[in-house]
Design a protein around this motif. Structure first.
Motif, PDB file in Angstrom:
ATOM      1  N   VAL B  45      -7.609  -2.926   1.963  1.00 22.63           N
ATOM      2  CA  VAL B  45      -6.808  -2.619   0.771  1.00 22.63           C
ATOM      3  C   VAL B  45      -5.623  -1.737   1.154  1.00 22.63           C
ATOM      4  CG1 VAL B  45      -6.874  -1.745  -1.596  1.00 22.63           C
ATOM      5  CG2 VAL B  45      -8.898  -2.781  -0.621  1.00 22.63           C
ATOM      6  N   LEU B  48      -2.996  -4.033   2.197  1.00 23.03           N
ATOM      7  CA  LEU B  48      -2.387  -4.630   0.998  1.00 23.03           C
ATOM      8  C   LEU B  48      -1.449  -3.638   0.326  1.00 23.03           C
ATOM      9  CD1 LEU B  48      -2.224  -6.575  -1.505  1.00 23.03           C
ATOM     10  CD2 LEU B  48      -4.277  -5.440  -2.329  1.00 23.03           C
ATOM     11  N   ALA B 127     -11.377   1.968  -2.132  1.00 20.51           N
ATOM     12  CA  ALA B 127     -10.813   0.617  -2.039  1.00 20.51           C
ATOM     13  C   ALA B 127     -10.495   0.073  -3.428  1.00 20.51           C
ATOM     14  CB  ALA B 127     -11.788  -0.310  -1.311  1.00 20.51           C
ATOM     15  N   GLU B 131      -6.776  -0.558  -5.011  1.00 19.15           N
ATOM     16  CA  GLU B 131      -6.389  -1.896  -5.454  1.00 19.15           C
ATOM     17  C   GLU B 131      -5.848  -1.843  -6.886  1.00 19.15           C
ATOM     18  OE1 GLU B 131      -9.038  -4.909  -4.036  1.00 19.15           O
ATOM     19  OE2 GLU B 131      -8.511  -6.263  -5.652  1.00 19.15           O
ATOM     20  N   SER B 255      -6.172  -8.111   0.928  1.00 20.29           N
ATOM     21  CA  SER B 255      -7.197  -7.090   1.209  1.00 20.29           C
ATOM     22  C   SER B 255      -8.410  -7.708   1.909  1.00 20.29           C
ATOM     23  CB  SER B 255      -7.639  -6.409  -0.082  1.00 20.29           C
ATOM     24  OG  SER B 255      -8.227  -7.357  -0.946  1.00 20.29           O
TER      25      SER B 255
END
Lengths: 427, 331
Positions: B45, B48, B127, B131, B255
């Motif tokens: 993540v 990402l 995480a 996100e 992710s």
């Protein structure tokens, strides 16, 4: 005075209560988070915006307001089933889960609970056999229709002769991705082409092996049954290995703006099927003015006009038309799920009606019946113009080869009926 | 030479290249685990988030625009400017350093001395939180990442190798993005090694990795070192996010690249930077060769599970991984 106030408040409460009871409850099992959010969001925006337009412009359907009950599935089958269980007590009229995996789990549940389910161009293809699957509808087309439409298009590109051609199917290694294999195998033996199958494990971030194989084997065409990141990576990898984009055809879940934009100009010429024509419909202006500009949009309006937004809107239109039909048949505006099912089974979509709704030519004409829950099965082919960043329809709606598909549907439906002790028949 | 042999060689080369991309993700895990004993579930993540932030900065996107618009009824989306790639990368690094400081200050500083499973669970929470923040901050739509990295098969390699086989050999395919990733990974690893070996902070980082208590007793600030390590992991996450994001666009499935790093870590060991590289290469080559040779016989799509099988086979013979620290326990 106090008594008068109390009575007034009680009356208002009673009216509000009866209004809430009379609402048309439409769940939206959407996915705005997770790996597939980029695809789920525009679809859900289009779906909700159209229903909100009906509320704002027409006061709902048949005088009853629509209440959207959104539940986030993240395109996860378990969460989708949880959403179903969480919302089914709310007297929903219909379920539309936008996931083949969720669809397969819900088929026995909705059938037992007596709530119709509509899977627009996805889900279990043999649910087209309405006598075996009375509560499941997959109009206007199925995956097997899509496979046949793709092959019919390739036949038209090759003087009706595909014998000796090599066609590769690159697919999402899931229930969804495996759906067209049976039809493509039947069509391969009918038309004499070779079919090679290349599964990609979801989500599909890594596809080097599959595209090296395509580069080695040099198929004449590649058909893709992808979703989410698989599509973007496949289009980029196809460009990387130099596969000609105009020989690469995605199904209708692999042909939207998020699929082609990341590859930039490399995606130019990529083709995809579509069940809903993309153009600037008058209804989009109404949505902009009466829903989005009024601050009631499901999103920020940036998706309006995109492929998946229009598909979500098209899906909502079919749902609204089925509700109206159900109200007409039942003779009441306050319909039940069973009456909704009857409305869906009597649904007829004509060009005149689509024009009247401000979306002329958005989909094929079709008529649903007890025997046929899948509609006409027609789809068109569109091509991505990367310079102008828009999809251009290449064909009109193409009819699938029902002589191949219908026996397969009958066979699969009969097997399902035998497994589940179902005696096929109309409700 | 026969086309089959040449194509097998091509699969090996591409496997090595893919392995480098896996190793880039695994490196971030190794850095944090080595220095703090935390298995950072949020590493994917972070990649990402770093990529989302980079695109957002480069495109001049207003962070939290959806929230601002929904709250205040405004309609703002961008600042109206764009930022060059290099400046964007530098600014993203600053964001990742701030993120590292926040993670340490608000989460892990309060969990010092807790069991590893507690720390691991904290990274799971991190995480999901990250996100969600990434979604609110930059939106969930797919973003095109263009930092000028070339993509597509190298025609030069293809042309000079085409004559090695017959008519059914088309030359070796090597993606220019993979070549770039390999060069970047080499520079990154060399930089990390130089930093760890020859700088004061690097030596302090190694001291903390060897023994927290001893490092503390000689005056090394654990707080600083952990922020430093999370910052380095953030930098590695940015590099991984850029390389993977250039392939697929920056989107939330990015992710999941962390799943590709797990077998690499099992194989290479959780505490070794060279282990992450060698592990990545072995996994990359192993899974590609298996898919090429055995895949067609078993229906294909073998790569995801075979990587784990390969790692498990290595684990049977070397539980600490190829380069991991040897586990010695005495009664």
């Amino acid at each position: 005075m106090k008594t008068k106030t109390f009575v007034t408040a009680a009356m208002a409460g009673l009216l509000a209560g009866s209004a809430a009871w009379a609402e048309l409850v439409v769940p939206d099992l959407s996915y705005r988070t997770g790996p597939y959010a980029a695809n789920g969001t525009p679809f859900s925006d289009g779906y909700q915006d159209y229903l909100n337009l009906l509320n704002a412009r027409d006061g709902g359907i048949g005088g009853e307001m629509i209440r959207i009950n959104e539940c986030e599935t993240a395109y996860n089958t378990e969460k989708g089933v949880e959403c179903y269980e969480a919302t089914k007590g709310d007297s929903p009229l219909i379920y539309e889960p936008l996931s083949t995996g969720i669809t397969y789990q819900l088929i026995p549940k909705v059938s037992a609970d007596g709530i119709p389910m509509h899977t627009l161009g996805y889900g279990r293809t043999s649910a087209a056999a309405g006598e075996t699957f009375p509560w499941i509808f997959n109009y206007p087309a199925t995956y097997w229709d899509a496979a046949s439409v793709a092959i019919n298009y390739l036949l038209s590109e090759n003087n009706d002769d595909l014998s000796g051609k090599k066609i590769a199917l690159i697919y999402h290694n899931s229930a969804y991705g495996k759906e067209p294999i049976r039809t493509l195998e039947a069509l391969a033996s009918k038309h004499g082409f070779t079919l090679s199958q290349l599964p990609v494990d979801p989500p599909g971030q890594e596809q080097k092996s599959q595209w090296l194989q395509i580069r080695r084997e040099r198929p004449d065409y590649v058909i893709m049954w992808g979703w989410g990141v698989q599509n973007q990576v496949a289009i980029q990898e196809a460009a990387n290995v130099g596969f000609p984009m105009d020989h690469f055809i995605g199904n209708w879940w692999a042909g939207a703006e998020p699929d082609v934009m990341p590859a930039g100009m490399a995606a130019d010429g990529y083709k995809a099927l579509n069940m809903n024509r993309v153009q600037d419909y008058p209804v989009l202006k109404e949505i902009q003015a009466q829903v989005i500009d009024a601050g009631n949009g499901a999103g920020d309006g940036s998706n309006v006009g995109q492929v998946l937004y229009i598909r979500g809107m098209y899906n909502a239109m079919l749902t609204a038309e089925a509700i109206a039909k159900a109200q007409e048949l039942a003779g009441t505006s306050q319909i039940t799920a069973a009456q909704m099912r009857a409305g869906m089974e009597a649904l007829e979509i004509t060009n005149a009606r689509m024009a009247e709704l401000g979306m002329e030519g958005i989909g094929p004409e079709f008529k649903v019946s007890c025997q046929n829950h899948s509609g006409s099965g027609e789809g068109l082919v569109q091509q991505w113009n990367a310079a102008e960043k828009k999809w251009v329809p290449l064909t009109d709606f193409i009819t699938p080869d029902k002589s191949v598909i219908d026996p397969l549907i009958a066979e699969d439906a009969a097997a399902y009926a035998a497994e589940n002790n179902i005696t096929p028949g109309c409700l | 030479m026969s086309a089959d042999i040449l194509y097998t060689f091509e699969v090996v080369i591409n496997g090595l290249m893919s392995g480098v991309l896996y190793a880039l993700v695994a490196l971030g895990f190794v850095l944090i685990f080595k220095a703090s004993g935390i298995f950072n579930y949020a590493q994917g993540v972070m990649a990402l988030f770093a990529a989302l932030t980079l695109v957002g900065i480069m495109e001049g996107q207003v962070p939290f625009a959806h929230v601002i618009n929904a709250t205040f009824g405004t309609d703002i989306h961008t600042f109206g400017w764009t930022v060059p790639a290099l400046l964007g990368i530098a600014l993203t690094l600053v964001v990742m350093i701030v993120f590292a400081w926040m993670v340490h200050t608000f989460v892990f500083r309060h969990l010092v001395g807790q069991e590893p499973i507690i720390l691991f669970m904290a990274t799971i929470g991190l995480a999901y939180f990250l996100e969600g923040v990434g979604d609110l901050m930059w939106g969930s739509d797919i973003k095109t990442l263009d930092v000028g990295i070339p993509q597509g098969g190298s025609l030069w390699v293809e042309n000079i190798s085409a004559h090695l086989g017959g008519d059914d050999f088309y030359g070796f395919f090597i993606d220019k993005l993979d070549i770039t990733a390999s060069i970047v990974a080499a520079i990154l690893v060399a930089g990390l090694i130089v930093f760890a070996q020859y700088t004061k902070q690097g030596r302090a980082m190694r001291a903390v990795a060897d023994d927290h208590q001893a490092a503390l007793s000689v005056g090394i600030s654990l707080n600083f070192i952990w922020v430093l390590v999370w910052s380095l992991a953030g930098m590695v996450a940015l590099v991984a996010g850029v390389m993977w994001g250039a392939k697929s666009g920056v989107q939330f499935s990015l992710s999941l690249i962390a799943l590709k790093a797990l077998p690499v870590l099992m194989l290479g060991g959780f505490t070794s930077i060279p282990g992450a590289i060698v592990g990545g290469l072995i996994i990359g080559v192993g899974e590609k060769l298996f898919e090429y040779t055995v895949g067609p016989m078993v229906g294909g799509a073998t790569e995801n599970w075979f990587a784990y099988v390969l790692a498990l086979i290595f684990l049977v013979f070397r539980p600490q991984g190829l380069f991991g620290e040897r586990i010695i326990e005495r009664v």
